[in-house]
Write an enzyme that holds these catalytic residues in place. Structure first.
Site, PDB file in Angstrom:
ATOM      1  N   THR A 181      35.411  43.461  28.514  1.00  0.00           N
ATOM      2  CA  THR A 181      34.652  43.207  27.271  1.00  0.00           C
ATOM      3  C   THR A 181      33.192  43.657  27.394  1.00  0.00           C
ATOM      4  O   THR A 181      32.643  44.245  26.463  1.00  0.00           O
ATOM      5  CB  THR A 181      34.721  41.710  26.908  1.00  0.00           C
ATOM      6  OG1 THR A 181      36.089  41.312  26.929  1.00  0.00           O
ATOM      7  CG2 THR A 181      34.163  41.454  25.519  1.00  0.00           C
TER       8      THR A 181
ATOM      9  N   HIS B 292      29.808  42.375  37.425  1.00  0.00           N
ATOM     10  CA  HIS B 292      29.850  41.003  37.947  1.00  0.00           C
ATOM     11  C   HIS B 292      29.633  40.967  39.454  1.00  0.00           C
ATOM     12  O   HIS B 292      30.291  40.205  40.171  1.00  0.00           O
ATOM     13  CB  HIS B 292      31.191  40.325  37.608  1.00  0.00           C
ATOM     14  CG  HIS B 292      31.465  40.171  36.142  1.00  0.00           C
ATOM     15  ND1 HIS B 292      32.326  40.985  35.451  1.00  0.00           N
ATOM     16  CD2 HIS B 292      30.974  39.295  35.243  1.00  0.00           C
ATOM     17  CE1 HIS B 292      32.363  40.624  34.176  1.00  0.00           C
ATOM     18  NE2 HIS B 292      31.556  39.603  34.018  1.00  0.00           N
TER      19      HIS B 292
ATOM     20  N   ASP C 163      43.796  38.385  34.052  1.00  0.00           N
ATOM     21  CA  ASP C 163      43.280  39.682  34.520  1.00  0.00           C
ATOM     22  C   ASP C 163      44.207  40.302  35.562  1.00  0.00           C
ATOM     23  O   ASP C 163      44.195  41.527  35.748  1.00  0.00           O
ATOM     24  CB  ASP C 163      41.900  39.516  35.183  1.00  0.00           C
ATOM     25  CG  ASP C 163      40.832  39.086  34.204  1.00  0.00           C
ATOM     26  OD1 ASP C 163      40.669  39.777  33.191  1.00  0.00           O
ATOM     27  OD2 ASP C 163      40.162  38.059  34.453  1.00  0.00           O
TER      28      ASP C 163
ATOM     29  N   ASP D 117      38.596  41.167  20.712  1.00  0.00           N
ATOM     30  CA  ASP D 117      39.327  40.265  21.621  1.00  0.00           C
ATOM     31  C   ASP D 117      40.124  39.249  20.776  1.00  0.00           C
ATOM     32  O   ASP D 117      41.299  38.990  21.044  1.00  0.00           O
ATOM     33  CB  ASP D 117      38.364  39.446  22.509  1.00  0.00           C
ATOM     34  CG  ASP D 117      37.479  40.292  23.408  1.00  0.00           C
ATOM     35  OD1 ASP D 117      37.534  40.117  24.623  1.00  0.00           O
ATOM     36  OD2 ASP D 117      36.725  41.129  22.880  1.00  0.00           O
TER      37      ASP D 117
ATOM     38  N   LYS E  76      40.746  49.081  36.844  1.00  0.00           N
ATOM     39  CA  LYS E  76      40.722  49.332  38.293  1.00  0.00           C
ATOM     40  C   LYS E  76      42.150  49.476  38.842  1.00  0.00           C
ATOM     41  O   LYS E  76      42.403  50.283  39.735  1.00  0.00           O
ATOM     42  CB  LYS E  76      39.934  48.221  39.007  1.00  0.00           C
ATOM     43  CG  LYS E  76      38.423  48.410  38.790  1.00  0.00           C
ATOM     44  CD  LYS E  76      37.586  47.451  39.588  1.00  0.00           C
ATOM     45  CE  LYS E  76      37.273  46.162  38.897  1.00  0.00           C
ATOM     46  NZ  LYS E  76      36.414  46.276  37.726  1.00  0.00           N
TER      47      LYS E  76
HETATM   48  N1  LIG Z   1      31.976  36.304  36.426  1.00  0.00           N
HETATM   49  C1  LIG Z   1      32.863  36.597  35.489  1.00  0.00           C
HETATM   50  N2  LIG Z   1      32.824  35.969  34.288  1.00  0.00           N
HETATM   51  C2  LIG Z   1      33.733  36.270  33.344  1.00  0.00           C
HETATM   52  N3  LIG Z   1      34.723  37.182  33.475  1.00  0.00           N
HETATM   53  C3  LIG Z   1      34.798  37.815  34.624  1.00  0.00           C
HETATM   54  C4  LIG Z   1      33.873  37.567  35.680  1.00  0.00           C
HETATM   55  N4  LIG Z   1      34.198  38.373  36.698  1.00  0.00           N
HETATM   56  C5  LIG Z   1      35.266  39.071  36.277  1.00  0.00           C
HETATM   57  N5  LIG Z   1      35.646  38.736  35.035  1.00  0.00           N
HETATM   58  C6  LIG Z   1      36.811  39.245  34.280  1.00  0.00           C
HETATM   59  O1  LIG Z   1      37.538  40.059  35.155  1.00  0.00           O
HETATM   60  C7  LIG Z   1      37.526  41.403  34.720  1.00  0.00           C
HETATM   61  C8  LIG Z   1      37.275  42.313  35.894  1.00  0.00           C
HETATM   62  O2  LIG Z   1      35.982  42.090  36.364  1.00  0.00           O
HETATM   63  P1  LIG Z   1      34.937  43.269  36.481  1.00  0.00           P
HETATM   64  O3  LIG Z   1      34.969  44.071  35.231  1.00  0.00           O
HETATM   65  O4  LIG Z   1      33.638  42.579  36.729  1.00  0.00           O
HETATM   66  O5  LIG Z   1      35.440  44.026  37.653  1.00  0.00           O
HETATM   67  C9  LIG Z   1      36.390  41.480  33.720  1.00  0.00           C
HETATM   68  O6  LIG Z   1      36.623  42.549  32.828  1.00  0.00           O
HETATM   69  C10 LIG Z   1      36.419  40.140  33.104  1.00  0.00           C
HETATM   70  O7  LIG Z   1      37.472  40.073  32.141  1.00  0.00           O
HETATM   71  P2  LIG Z   1      37.175  40.184  30.540  1.00  0.00           P
HETATM   72  O8  LIG Z   1      36.400  41.440  30.320  1.00  0.00           O
HETATM   73  O9  LIG Z   1      38.545  40.218  29.977  1.00  0.00           O
HETATM   74  O10 LIG Z   1      36.407  38.940  30.197  1.00  0.00           O
HETATM   75 MG   LIG Z   2      39.800  40.248  31.594  1.00  0.00          MG
END
Ligand SMILES: Nc1ncnc2c1ncn2[C@@H]1O[C@H](COP(=O)(O)O)[C@@H](O)[C@H]1OP(=O)(O)O
Ligand SMILES: [Mg+2]
Length: 353
Positions: free
Chosen positions: A177, A249, A298, A100, A275
């Site tokens: 991540t 999440h 995102d 990252d 997604k």
């Molecule tokens: N509760 C959370 N805390 C931190 N990042 C989140 C959270 N929910 C979603 N994200 C970010 O949104 C993206 C999509 O969510 P998910 O994978 O849960 O569907 C994640 O990959 C993450 O980005 P990143 O991986 O860049 O930190």
């Molecule tokens: Mg993200």
């Protein structure tokens, strides 16, 4: 002498004189090349598209973002191969790795050099500074734009007058991540979203671990009202409702909302970018996440790409997100995105308040 031969000669010259720190700018009739130190290492590139063409700013931004994301993807792959992920926990369920940090440093430095007046907001903050030694090479920083056709597209009048000062670039160097640290590399994307007047005007989604015909990485772009590339739009299957949502999440509200929508199938995968790709490729009808968690980096690029093909991305009340530089980073209203041809309003009506 062709531009390619010139480029190769610069490479050989610089390789022979490793200790010299010289800036070579060679101007040919066709192109300008420079060999320079970047982030502490030597690399070669065509002068940024910011400098070298007369194409509209919007097209130069998207073109440069595609090429930059493609190289950032090679950095992500190299960090994984090194086996040293350097995982840091930024909060609850919110990881950061060396990949990252390195990818963000590369993207932000490069875009800043090309578009110095634009605002660039990266997920990992402003303090990231990494040594990219060993992570970049002439092979991963080719001098030509990844999609030369972008610069020749026609742009509607209202998008011609964009000024660099009004551009906000949202960077997620490694979306997904959690999944990356668990080896689910197919869920990972690099996202670069471009906003003007608070709305997405261009987006790039790069999949570092996609592989086809021996080529590593896939870059997709979308420019609403202008075009898209790097993928083929496939409509989702009729007579079925497939919903994609978070893998890592989830919470009670997320699950209650999914249940109310009575899907035939739920695809629980990581990453907002991943997604969005499922919607683009017709593998899901909607992306539903009824919770805060996703941030502007995102969703900016995914929204631009989705809108460019007729999809929609809003919060759970149908309100579009705003991407100005002073906006709150968290998408408090959750996320509802639908593939082209899918009735977004049906989801809005069916979601319990
Ligand atoms: N509760 C959370 N805390 C931190 N990042 C989140 C959270 N929910 C979603 N994200 C970010 O949104 C993206 C999509 O969510 P998910 O994978 O849960 O569907 C994640 O990959 C993450 O980005 P990143 O991986 O860049 O930190
Ligand atoms: Mg993200």
């Amino acid at each position: 002498m062709t531009a390619q031969i010139l480029y190769e000669q610069i490479g050989r010259l610089a390789a022979r004189h490793q200790s010299t720190l010289k800036i070579l700018v060679l101007v040919t009739k066709q192109s300008s090349f420079q060999a320079h130190r970047f982030c502490g290492i030597r690399y070669y590139s065509k002068m940024s598209v910011g400098e070298s063409t007369n194409a509209p700013l919007l097209l130069r931004l998207v073109s440069e973002a595609c090429t930059t994301a493609n190289t950032a993807g090679s950095i992500v792959r190299k960090v994984l191969l090194s086996g040293e992920l350097g995982v840091v926990d930024k909060g609850v369920n919110d990881l950061q790795t060396k990949a990252d940090r390195c990818a963000q440093y590369y993207i932000v430095q490069r875009l800043k050099r090309c578009f110095p007046k634009a605002t660039i907001i990266g997920e990992e903050g402003d303090d990231v500074s990494e040594n990219l030694e060993g992570l970049l090479s002439p092979a991963t920083t080719p001098p030509e734009p990844l999609f030369p056709e972008i610069l020749n597209k026609s742009v509607p009048e209202k998008l011609l007058s964009i000024s660099e000062e009004n551009v906000v670039i949202w960077v997620d160097p490694l979306d997904g991540t959690q999944e990356f640290t668990k080896g689910l590399v197919g869920h990972v994307t690099t996202l670069i979203g471009i906003a003007v007047d608070a709305r997405p005007v261009g987006g790039v989604i790069h999949q570092p671990f996609y592989e086809a015909d021996g080529v590593k990485g896939r870059t997709m772009y979308g420019i609403p009202e202008v075009g898209h590339g790097g993928f083929t739009v496939t409509p989702p299957p009729e007579g079925k409702r497939i919903i994609t949502t978070t893998r890592s999440h989830s919470n009670q509200r997320v699950e209650a909302t999914l249940a109310a929508l009575q899907p035939d199938e739920i695809l629980r995968v990581g990453g907002a970018g991943h997604k969005a790709v499922l919607l683009i490729e017709g593998r899901a009808h909607a992306y539903v996440f009824a919770s805060p968690g996703c941030k502007k980096w995102d969703t900016c690029a995914p929204e631009a790409v989705l809108v460019s093909i007729g999809g929609i991305l809003t919060d759970m009340d149908g309100i579009p997100y705003r991407y100005s530089k002073d906006v709150e980073h968290v998408n408090q209203g959750g996320l509802l995105a639908t593939a082209p041809g899918v009735d977004h309003s049906w989801y809005l009506k069916s979601i319990p308040k």
